[in-house]
Design an enzyme around this catalytic site. Sequence first.
Site, short mmCIF file in Angstrom:
data_model
loop_
_atom_site.label_atom_id
_atom_site.label_comp_id
_atom_site.label_asym_id
_atom_site.label_seq_id
_atom_site.Cartn_x
_atom_site.Cartn_y
_atom_site.Cartn_z
N LYS A 60 5.86 -8.92 -8.56
CA LYS A 60 5.23 -7.74 -7.95
C LYS A 60 6.30 -6.84 -7.32
O LYS A 60 6.26 -6.51 -6.14
CB LYS A 60 4.18 -8.15 -6.93
CG LYS A 60 2.99 -8.87 -7.56
CD LYS A 60 1.89 -9.13 -6.55
CE LYS A 60 0.69 -9.78 -7.23
NZ LYS A 60 0.99 -11.15 -7.73
N ALA A 62 8.52 -4.22 -5.81
CA ALA A 62 8.09 -3.06 -4.99
C ALA A 62 9.23 -2.59 -4.11
O ALA A 62 9.26 -2.85 -2.91
CB ALA A 62 6.88 -3.44 -4.14
#
Length: 211
Positions: A60, A62
Amino acid sequence: MTELILALDVLTREEAVYIADKTAPYLDAIKIGYPLVLGAGMKIVHEIAGTGLPLIADFKVADIPNTNKLITEHAFQAGFSAIIAQGFTGSDSVEACVETAHDYGGSCYVVSEMSHPGALEFLSGENAARIASMAVECGADGIIAPATRPERVKALREIIGSKKILSPGVGAQGGDAKEIAPLIDGMIVGRSIYNAEDPAKAAKEYSFVRR
């Protein structure tokens, strides 16, 4: 056919190798995230790759574009075939992951909406739709959308068209496999398989989606 993807969120090398080997015949891919990498180190990627299945890096990602690029490079150099990135960091950060993944001949999926209840606070509705649209514009291979909310998956499908949808949340989080399978391209199942008394049997039961 909908692919069956195992979310291998166990903590130790021994658990991971055992479960991967037992369930591999019923899977299309294995998703590996921080719990396993932090517990066993990146070398576990090479070991799980021994199953012959594609591996998805559920990091994920980010961060700023340059950091996203570096993380994605490390993931593909370790042996992953795809990576998952968050979309809320904006198009330049997403493009860094997409372009790097494609440079390595791999895929990038962008989180549009997550499967847990708290996701409704920020990652839903208009925000999720905007992220899905951005994922398409950035050339991502698909999005992550919640198996726990089939109506949202249908809405996001209208936005992304033929791009792939991978959906977590089946089983332990309450998502219904039979309801969500026709709407998506990849069904992600974790605890309902790896916490089962017989993981291979559990994986076989979910493998109906591959027919």
